[in-house]
Design a protein around this motif. Structure first.
Motif, mmCIF file in Angstrom:
data_model
loop_
_atom_site.group_PDB
_atom_site.id
_atom_site.type_symbol
_atom_site.label_atom_id
_atom_site.label_comp_id
_atom_site.label_asym_id
_atom_site.label_seq_id
_atom_site.Cartn_x
_atom_site.Cartn_y
_atom_site.Cartn_z
ATOM 1 N N LYS A 82 39.871 44.315 30.755
ATOM 2 C CA LYS A 82 38.503 44.835 30.779
ATOM 3 C C LYS A 82 37.468 43.714 30.813
ATOM 4 O O LYS A 82 36.551 43.731 31.640
ATOM 5 N N GLU A 83 37.578 42.743 29.929
ATOM 6 C CA GLU A 83 36.583 41.677 29.863
ATOM 7 C C GLU A 83 36.582 40.832 31.130
ATOM 8 O O GLU A 83 35.529 40.357 31.570
ATOM 9 N N GLU A 84 37.747 40.637 31.732
ATOM 10 C CA GLU A 84 37.825 39.893 32.990
ATOM 11 C C GLU A 84 37.053 40.606 34.095
ATOM 12 O O GLU A 84 36.396 39.967 34.926
ATOM 13 N N ILE A 85 37.128 41.936 34.088
ATOM 14 C CA ILE A 85 36.421 42.715 35.097
ATOM 15 C C ILE A 85 34.921 42.684 34.856
ATOM 16 O O ILE A 85 34.125 42.456 35.780
ATOM 17 N N LEU A 86 34.517 42.899 33.617
ATOM 18 C CA LEU A 86 33.090 42.971 33.308
ATOM 19 C C LEU A 86 32.382 41.643 33.526
ATOM 20 O O LEU A 86 31.185 41.611 33.832
ATOM 21 N N SER A 87 33.092 40.528 33.383
ATOM 22 C CA SER A 87 32.471 39.209 33.542
ATOM 23 C C SER A 87 32.625 38.626 34.945
ATOM 24 O O SER A 87 32.176 37.516 35.216
ATOM 25 N N LEU A 88 33.249 39.372 35.863
ATOM 26 C CA LEU A 88 33.471 38.881 37.223
ATOM 27 C C LEU A 88 32.133 38.694 37.943
ATOM 28 O O LEU A 88 31.300 39.593 37.978
ATOM 29 N N THR A 104 40.197 37.134 47.187
ATOM 30 C CA THR A 104 40.567 36.266 46.067
ATOM 31 C C THR A 104 39.365 36.204 45.130
ATOM 32 O O THR A 104 38.214 36.331 45.557
ATOM 33 N N TYR A 105 39.643 36.007 43.852
ATOM 34 C CA TYR A 105 38.556 35.965 42.871
ATOM 35 C C TYR A 105 39.009 35.119 41.687
ATOM 36 O O TYR A 105 40.202 35.004 41.388
ATOM 37 N N SER A 106 38.059 34.508 41.016
ATOM 38 C CA SER A 106 38.337 33.683 39.838
ATOM 39 C C SER A 106 37.806 34.373 38.599
ATOM 40 O O SER A 106 36.675 34.876 38.593
ATOM 41 N N VAL A 107 38.627 34.407 37.550
ATOM 42 C CA VAL A 107 38.203 34.979 36.274
ATOM 43 C C VAL A 107 38.699 34.092 35.143
ATOM 44 O O VAL A 107 39.647 33.318 35.298
ATOM 45 N N GLN A 108 38.045 34.215 34.006
ATOM 46 C CA GLN A 108 38.468 33.493 32.816
ATOM 47 C C GLN A 108 39.427 34.390 32.034
ATOM 48 O O GLN A 108 39.038 35.450 31.539
ATOM 49 N N GLY A 137 25.345 37.171 40.834
ATOM 50 C CA GLY A 137 25.245 38.105 39.712
ATOM 51 C C GLY A 137 26.578 38.746 39.385
ATOM 52 O O GLY A 137 27.607 38.452 40.000
ATOM 53 N N TYR A 138 26.574 39.634 38.409
ATOM 54 C CA TYR A 138 27.798 40.322 38.014
ATOM 55 C C TYR A 138 28.176 41.352 39.064
ATOM 56 O O TYR A 138 27.320 42.066 39.591
ATOM 57 N N VAL A 139 29.456 41.433 39.369
ATOM 58 C CA VAL A 139 29.937 42.377 40.377
ATOM 59 C C VAL A 139 29.675 43.808 39.937
ATOM 60 O O VAL A 139 29.138 44.620 40.695
ATOM 61 N N PHE A 140 30.055 44.108 38.697
ATOM 62 C CA PHE A 140 29.920 45.473 38.189
ATOM 63 C C PHE A 140 28.738 45.528 37.220
ATOM 64 O O PHE A 140 28.825 45.025 36.101
ATOM 65 N N LYS A 141 27.642 46.138 37.658
ATOM 66 C CA LYS A 141 26.413 46.164 36.875
ATOM 67 C C LYS A 141 26.211 47.525 36.215
ATOM 68 O O LYS A 141 26.488 48.562 36.804
ATOM 69 N N ASN A 142 25.729 47.479 34.985
ATOM 70 C CA ASN A 142 25.367 48.695 34.267
ATOM 71 C C ASN A 142 24.116 49.284 34.923
ATOM 72 O O ASN A 142 23.072 48.637 34.966
#
Length: 234
Positions: A82-88, A104-108, A137-142
């Motif tokens: 979840k956190e990896e997705i929200l911070s992408l 391809t994508y980089s996550v922490q 910006g963030y990929v998935f925005k509220n």
């Protein structure tokens, strides 16, 4: 005695045993006092999560807004936490054709380490929809705040939907509450059920050990396993 899980006991034992083994190799200790003298608790049974294609379609459709629908769908196509997705971030996403469309994508990941992953054209489709023409910006925005979701902001909505649809996970045949993390299990199980190699799935999940990956399945590495991925609702 302390009420911790058997898995925690096994992990801490391995850590201590390796420390003592290192001390033996360095001549600090004469012997590893844990070797052969400790009876470990049994390995916990695998948490099993299986949903039909129809259930997955309904789960996505029942999310209260498009952003949450994209998050759930992306989790199912990538197995990301979840956190990896929200911070992408948009800046860390690259769309490619090698020779088929992928992304391809980089996550922490856990431990604070940055890793780059490959995902299927299905995940790429979700990302293109979520990003639109935005350069950063963030990929998935509220949709309510215009920025990223808070750490647990969407979980009550997800859990309410899961409860409404009566979706469950199982351990030893006993039903348990399904969590967002179970989408990671579903991703791994889907690939292995459809012929994906466990080592490829290991690379896609980012596990250091294939033993950990095996706990996620009810039965450049990573590219081959993605060929086994099915499009939800197709």
């Amino acid at each position: 005695r302390d009420g911790v899980s058997s898995n925690t006991v096994r992990i801490e034992f391995r850590m201590l045993s390796k420390m003592l083994g290192y001390a033996v190799r360095k001549g600090i200790l004469a012997a590893n006092q844990l070797q052969g003298r400790v009876e470990l608790p049994p390995k916990p049974s695998i948490r099993e999560v299986r949903l039909s294609d129809e259930q997955l379609v309904v789960l996505i459709a029942e999310m209260p807004n498009q952003s949450l629908r994209d998050i759930v769908e992306f989790a199912l196509y990538t197995g990301r936490r979840k956190e990896e997705i929200l911070s992408l971030l948009v800046e860390n996403v690259r769309f490619m054709d090698i020779p088929e469309p992928v992304v391809t994508y980089s996550v922490q990941v856990k431990g604070g380490v940055w890793k780059r992953f490959i995902a299927s054209s299905f995940a790429a489709e979700v990302l293109r929809r979520a990003i639109g023409n935005r350069p950063e910006g963030y990929v998935f925005k509220n949709p309510n705040t215009g920025t990223r979701y808070a750490k647990n902001a969407q979980l009550p909505l997800f859990h309410r939907t899961v409860k409404k649809l009566r979706l469950m996970a199982y351990r030893d045949g006993k039903p348990m509450k399904m969590t967002f993390h179970d989408l990671r299990h579903l991703f791994a199980t889907d690939l292995t059920d459809n012929g994906g190699d466990i080592r490829d799935v290991q690379a896609l999940l980012g596990h250091k050990s294939v033993t950990v990956t095996e706990n996620y399945t009810a039965s450049s590495r990573g590219c081959e396993a993605l060929k086994c991925q099915r499009k939800i609702g197709a």
